[in-house]
Write a protein that holds these residues in place. Structure first.
Motif, mmCIF file in Angstrom:
data_model
loop_
_atom_site.group_PDB
_atom_site.id
_atom_site.type_symbol
_atom_site.label_atom_id
_atom_site.label_comp_id
_atom_site.label_asym_id
_atom_site.label_seq_id
_atom_site.Cartn_x
_atom_site.Cartn_y
_atom_site.Cartn_z
ATOM 1 N N CYS A 1 1.126 -1.118 -0.084
ATOM 2 C CA CYS A 1 -0.318 0.239 0.371
ATOM 3 C C CYS A 1 1.028 1.145 0.004
ATOM 4 C CB CYS A 1 -0.772 -0.174 0.869
ATOM 5 S SG CYS A 1 -1.813 -1.454 0.717
ATOM 6 N N ASP A 2 2.249 1.517 0.736
ATOM 7 C CA ASP A 2 3.467 2.488 0.108
ATOM 8 C C ASP A 2 3.674 2.489 -1.327
ATOM 9 O OD1 ASP A 2 4.772 0.255 0.782
ATOM 10 O OD2 ASP A 2 6.229 1.170 0.830
ATOM 11 N N GLN A 3 3.125 1.285 -1.918
ATOM 12 C CA GLN A 3 3.404 2.031 -3.549
ATOM 13 C C GLN A 3 2.740 1.798 -4.031
ATOM 14 O OE1 GLN A 3 6.734 -0.306 -4.669
ATOM 15 N NE2 GLN A 3 7.920 -0.668 -2.843
ATOM 16 N N ILE A 4 1.363 2.743 -3.693
ATOM 17 C CA ILE A 4 0.182 2.915 -4.233
ATOM 18 C C ILE A 4 0.477 4.341 -5.330
ATOM 19 C CG2 ILE A 4 -0.425 4.831 -2.708
ATOM 20 C CD1 ILE A 4 -3.222 4.233 -3.511
ATOM 21 N N THR A 5 0.065 3.312 -6.998
ATOM 22 C CA THR A 5 0.362 4.532 -7.759
ATOM 23 C C THR A 5 -1.111 3.932 -8.996
ATOM 24 O OG1 THR A 5 2.343 4.229 -10.175
ATOM 25 C CG2 THR A 5 0.929 2.343 -9.245
ATOM 26 N N ALA A 6 -0.407 5.418 -9.430
ATOM 27 C CA ALA A 6 -1.617 5.944 -11.068
ATOM 28 C C ALA A 6 -0.712 5.366 -12.005
ATOM 29 C CB ALA A 6 -2.071 7.219 -10.921
ATOM 30 N N CYS A 7 -1.587 4.979 -12.757
ATOM 31 C CA CYS A 7 -0.974 3.824 -14.392
ATOM 32 C C CYS A 7 -1.439 4.179 -15.645
ATOM 33 C CB CYS A 7 -0.043 2.487 -13.861
ATOM 34 S SG CYS A 7 -1.464 1.489 -13.070
ATOM 35 N N THR A 8 -1.253 3.972 -15.896
ATOM 36 C CA THR A 8 -1.989 3.910 -17.519
ATOM 37 C C THR A 8 -2.980 3.093 -17.813
ATOM 38 O OG1 THR A 8 -0.218 4.018 -19.173
ATOM 39 C CG2 THR A 8 -0.710 6.005 -18.336
ATOM 40 N N ARG A 9 -3.574 2.737 -18.387
ATOM 41 C CA ARG A 9 -4.279 0.889 -18.720
ATOM 42 C C ARG A 9 -3.667 0.377 -19.662
ATOM 43 N NH1 ARG A 9 -10.226 0.587 -19.032
ATOM 44 N NH2 ARG A 9 -10.845 2.163 -18.715
ATOM 45 N N GLU A 10 -2.771 0.739 -20.398
ATOM 46 C CA GLU A 10 -2.293 0.148 -21.005
ATOM 47 C C GLU A 10 -0.999 -0.582 -20.225
ATOM 48 O OE1 GLU A 10 1.109 3.630 -22.557
ATOM 49 O OE2 GLU A 10 -0.662 3.324 -23.483
ATOM 50 N N ARG A 11 -0.753 -0.473 -19.133
ATOM 51 C CA ARG A 11 0.319 -0.576 -18.284
ATOM 52 C C ARG A 11 -0.796 -1.911 -17.785
ATOM 53 N NH1 ARG A 11 5.270 1.066 -16.818
ATOM 54 N NH2 ARG A 11 5.442 3.556 -17.511
ATOM 55 N N LEU A 12 -2.081 -2.288 -17.763
ATOM 56 C CA LEU A 12 -2.598 -3.380 -17.161
ATOM 57 C C LEU A 12 -3.179 -4.109 -18.397
ATOM 58 C CD1 LEU A 12 -4.715 -1.213 -14.518
ATOM 59 C CD2 LEU A 12 -2.826 -2.015 -13.976
ATOM 60 N N HIS A 13 -2.010 -5.304 -17.924
ATOM 61 C CA HIS A 13 -2.421 -6.114 -19.648
ATOM 62 C C HIS A 13 -3.745 -7.385 -19.340
ATOM 63 C CE1 HIS A 13 0.877 -4.497 -21.126
ATOM 64 N NE2 HIS A 13 1.631 -4.914 -20.651
ATOM 65 N N GLN A 14 -3.617 -7.845 -18.787
ATOM 66 C CA GLN A 14 -4.400 -9.281 -18.614
ATOM 67 C C GLN A 14 -5.317 -8.834 -17.003
ATOM 68 O OE1 GLN A 14 -2.839 -12.670 -18.935
ATOM 69 N NE2 GLN A 14 -4.433 -14.223 -19.159
ATOM 70 N N LEU A 15 -6.815 -9.005 -17.329
ATOM 71 C CA LEU A 15 -7.192 -9.157 -16.002
ATOM 72 C C LEU A 15 -7.303 -10.812 -15.176
ATOM 73 C CD1 LEU A 15 -9.842 -8.525 -13.831
ATOM 74 C CD2 LEU A 15 -11.531 -9.703 -15.707
ATOM 75 N N TRP A 16 -6.793 -10.921 -14.790
ATOM 76 C CA TRP A 16 -5.872 -12.345 -13.678
ATOM 77 C C TRP A 16 -6.948 -12.928 -12.551
ATOM 78 C CZ3 TRP A 16 -3.136 -12.691 -9.177
ATOM 79 C CH2 TRP A 16 -2.948 -13.666 -8.829
ATOM 80 N N ALA A 17 -7.206 -11.805 -11.785
ATOM 81 C CA ALA A 17 -8.205 -12.752 -10.822
ATOM 82 C C ALA A 17 -8.867 -11.376 -9.643
ATOM 83 C CB ALA A 17 -7.676 -12.952 -9.295
ATOM 84 N N HIS A 18 -10.319 -11.642 -8.988
ATOM 85 C CA HIS A 18 -10.659 -10.076 -8.212
ATOM 86 C C HIS A 18 -10.310 -10.746 -6.686
ATOM 87 C CE1 HIS A 18 -13.261 -9.913 -11.178
ATOM 88 N NE2 HIS A 18 -13.484 -10.479 -11.877
ATOM 89 N N LEU A 19 -10.686 -9.544 -6.149
ATOM 90 C CA LEU A 19 -10.190 -9.842 -4.275
ATOM 91 C C LEU A 19 -11.154 -9.647 -3.636
ATOM 92 C CD1 LEU A 19 -7.582 -7.186 -4.011
ATOM 93 C CD2 LEU A 19 -7.012 -9.116 -3.878
ATOM 94 N N THR A 20 -11.221 -10.392 -2.946
ATOM 95 C CA THR A 20 -12.587 -10.326 -2.589
ATOM 96 C C THR A 20 -13.021 -9.025 -1.379
ATOM 97 O OG1 THR A 20 -12.256 -10.979 -0.373
ATOM 98 C CG2 THR A 20 -11.788 -13.147 -1.384
ATOM 99 N N PRO A 21 -14.362 -8.871 -0.911
ATOM 100 C CA PRO A 21 -14.579 -7.724 -0.812
ATOM 101 C C PRO A 21 -13.278 -7.558 0.893
ATOM 102 C CG PRO A 21 -16.774 -8.558 -1.173
ATOM 103 C CD PRO A 21 -15.408 -9.951 -1.352
ATOM 104 N N ASP A 22 -13.612 -8.264 1.632
ATOM 105 C CA ASP A 22 -12.691 -8.169 2.685
ATOM 106 C C ASP A 22 -11.328 -7.383 2.221
ATOM 107 O OD1 ASP A 22 -14.605 -8.576 4.836
ATOM 108 O OD2 ASP A 22 -14.131 -11.189 5.128
#
Length: 127
Positions: free
Chosen positions: A91-112
């Motif tokens: 969490c100390d490396q929170i980042t704003a990145c462009t969509r093009e850096r996010l390549h493939q949907l891999w998983a979903h986190l639980t709400p918790d």
């Protein structure tokens, strides 16, 4: 004619790329958890937190803002590798990145798990 971009959802985990990372920033393709609200995710910039499974670096000195996420809290979208492992949300490396850096949907986190990351971010920011 403009085309609307699909809104990424908080808690989605993508294979992310950070080829220009320096110093202690996370390098190489890695899971990136989307943390910005869905309403803000219709544009080019997405706010994410990197995940790591390299616990040996973090076991002894895990700050209160970095969050342990058990593999059971990471739900893959397919049976293809890599399989989820116990991870740490940096969490100390929170980042704003462009969509093009996010390549493939891999998983979903639980709400918790997503809520735990949000609390970690609040701790980093002193909120």
């Amino acid at each position: 004619m403009s085309t609307a971009l699909a809104r990424l959802k908080p808690g989605e985990v993508y294979r992310g790329e950070s080829r220009d990372a320096t110093g202690h920033e996370q390098k190489y393709p890695r899971p990136m958890a989307v943390v910005s609200i869905e309403k803000a995710n219709g544009g080019e910039i997405i706010v994410c937190v990197p995940l790591t499974s390299q616990k040996s670096k973090h076991d002894r000195t895990l700050p209160s803002w970095n969050v342990r996420i058990p593999a059971s809290e990471i739900k893959p979208v397919s049976t293809a590798p890599p399989i989820p492992r116990d991870s740490i949300a940096l969490c100390d490396q929170i980042t704003a990145c462009t969509r093009e850096r996010l390549h493939q949907l891999w998983a979903h986190l639980t709400p918790d798990a997503l809520e735990a990351i949000r609390i970690g971010i609040q701790r980093v920011l002193g909120l």
